[in-house]
Design an enzyme around this catalytic site. Structure first.
Site, PDB file in Angstrom:
ATOM      1  N   ASP A  34       0.862  -1.175   0.000  1.00  0.00           N
ATOM      2  CA  ASP A  34       0.000   0.000   0.000  1.00  0.00           C
ATOM      3  C   ASP A  34       0.904   1.231   0.000  1.00  0.00           C
ATOM      4  O   ASP A  34       2.136   1.106  -0.021  1.00  0.00           O
ATOM      5  CB  ASP A  34      -0.983  -0.019   1.186  1.00  0.00           C
ATOM      6  N   SER A  35       0.301   2.414   0.031  1.00  0.00           N
ATOM      7  CA  SER A  35       1.134   3.609  -0.138  1.00  0.00           C
ATOM      8  C   SER A  35       2.114   3.796   1.025  1.00  0.00           C
ATOM      9  O   SER A  35       3.207   4.315   0.847  1.00  0.00           O
ATOM     10  CB  SER A  35       0.261   4.846  -0.305  1.00  0.00           C
TER      11      SER A  35
END
Lengths: 77, 395
Positions: A34-35
């Site tokens: 994920d980011s």
């Protein structure tokens, strides 16, 4: 060790990612990043490769291949 | 406490860090009563991290108590004021927590000797039925682990609040976790302000960071939270350049919550075993206009808790969401600690409500406003059903 192999090693060490899954066309999100993971990876990559990846560039690096191309371009500049 | 006094070290892999957050999430979901503690003479990061965890648990409708067994600088009280309108009980000095605790959070505490001196701590720490979650950024030196294995979110970071921010980000990204727990947004304004306070204070605005890694993540998290804050705040408040600006933002938030609580309290009504408050369409619109969605969400939960305890049975609060943002009427239902006969999830089944959830002691649900012809009549029907269910379970 080329850039792809180094990326495989980092992903294996930090995310338990199977190196066989790490291919240039593979999207980073498909590797389970994920980011926030991406930021952690960027830190590791900057340390390993000795390059700086600006925040503004991170969102545009969506595949393993794009990440490697960016790193290689930075290294040679 | 841990039998082996291992020195705290950074979590070695991202995967391990994620596993620990997953373990913590499971405990959050499967337990109801939480105690949150920190080190003696807590500083801003310690208090802000306790408040942040308190807010998370409050959003999940858990019973949460913060225990401050030792004195702290009065200048930090502004942080604790957040708890007043978020259903978080704070114990100070001689005031003792309830001991029916399932899980204890130990925050920002380098070693066991730095936990307060309350006699019951020893009892809790040696009770294998009480899970111990540790979140801390103090590594090396004479630091030693306090939490249970697999529940130690102990890692390199600017502050304990930064690690809590990391955990909340991961929980927010877990759609299953959010849905199961009826959560819409973990990063409400007071949560962001609290986390930022701990991060900025502990690192003295980033000046005291020890490593490049700490600086890297401090910069990233500060930017991320400040952007969130700008999005959530009607009048610009991002890019804090001093702790004083944060203090002002927190103080004004506290005032806003107090005013919102007063406004909602005007609608309180009482039945024999239910205290409740319904805001009709125009009252709801006024609340959104004057206080904003975040404030209403947190304050309505605090009010529901208070009404439940005052009635001895159930507390119910309902309001209409801002029509520009959501088509729903929101209902919050809470059970008093003294009344355990009714599993509130059964209320949802009885009323055939699918859009809602929670746990035995608290549920939230929502109905589309367009599907309710007469909100007042619909609400009265819910109250009648609740009274009947209380009656049935009391035989």
């Amino acid at each position: 060790m080329d850039s792809l192999e180094k990326i495989k090693k980092i992903l294996k060490e930090k995310l338990d990612t199977d190196p066989a899954d790490v291919q240039p066309a593979k999207a980073l999100t498909d590797l389970g990043l994920d980011s926030l993971d991406m930021y952690e990876m960027i830190y590791e990559i900057e340390t390993e490769f000795g390059v700086k990846i600006p925040d503004s560039e991170i969102a545009s690096l969506t595949t393993v291949g794009e990440l490697i191309a960016f790193i290689d371009a930075k290294k040679s500049s | 406490m841990s039998e082996t006094a291992a020195i705290k070290h950074d979590i070695r892999t991202i995967a391990e860090k994620k596993r620990i957050v997953t373990n913590i999430a499971r405990l959050l979901e499967t337990n109801d009563s939480f105690l949150v503690i920190g080190h003696e003479n807590p500083d801003e990061d310690c208090i802000a991290s306790m408040v942040s965890i308190g807010l998370l648990l409050s959003m999940m409708n858990k019973r949460v108590q913060i225990d401050l067994s030792t004195s702290f600088q009065e200048q930090f009280r502004y942080l604790l004021n957040i708890c007043r309108y978020n259903a978080i009980k704070v114990h100070e000095g001689q005031d003792m927590p309830d001991l029916g605790v399932h899980v204890i959070f130990i925050l920002d505490t380098p070693k066991p000797e730095m936990i307060g001196t309350r006699a019951f701590y020893k009892k809790i720490f040696t009770n294998p039925k009480v899970s111990k979650i540790e979140i801390d950024h103090h590594l090396g030196g004479d630091s030693t682990y306090i939490g249970d294995e697999g529940l130690q979110l102990v890692a390199s970071a600017s502050s304990t609040c930064e690690l809590i921010g990391y955990m909340l980000y991961k929980l927010s990204a877990d759609s299953g976790f959010m849905k199961r727990n009826n959560l819409q947004d973990l990063f409400q304004r007071n949560m962001i302000l609290s986390i930022l306070t701990g991060m900025i204070a502990d690192s003295h605005m980033g000046q005291y960071l020890k490593s490049r890694k700490e600086r890297f993540f401090y910069d990233h998290f500060c930017l991320m939270f400040e952007r969130m804050l700008v999005r959530k705040t009607r009048e610009g408040s991002g890019n804090f350049s001093s702790k004083e600006e944060l203090f002002k933002a927190l103080a004004s938030l506290s005032g806003l919550e107090e005013a919102c609580f007063d406004f909602l309290s005007r609608s309180i009504q009482s039945l024999d075993k239910i205290k409740h408050a319904l805001l009709d369409d125009s009252q709801s619109a006024k609340v959104f206009e004057n206080f904003g969605a975040d404030t209403l969400v947190s304050v309505s939960k605090a009010l529901t808790d208070q009404l439940a305890e005052e009635s001895g049975y159930l507390g119910l609060v309902a309001y209409r969401d801002d029509p520009a943002l959501s088509p729903f009427v929101q209902f919050r239902l809470r059970r008093s600690k003294a009344f355990t006969g009714l599993d509130l999830r059964d209320v949802l089944k009885t009323l055939s409500i699918e859009n809602g959830g929670g746990h035995p002691g608290a549920v939230g649900f929502r109905i589309e406003r367009d599907k309710i012809a007469d909100l007042g009549a619909y609400y009265q029907e819910i109250l009648r059903n609740l009274e009947k269910m209380i009656g049935d379970c009391e035989g």
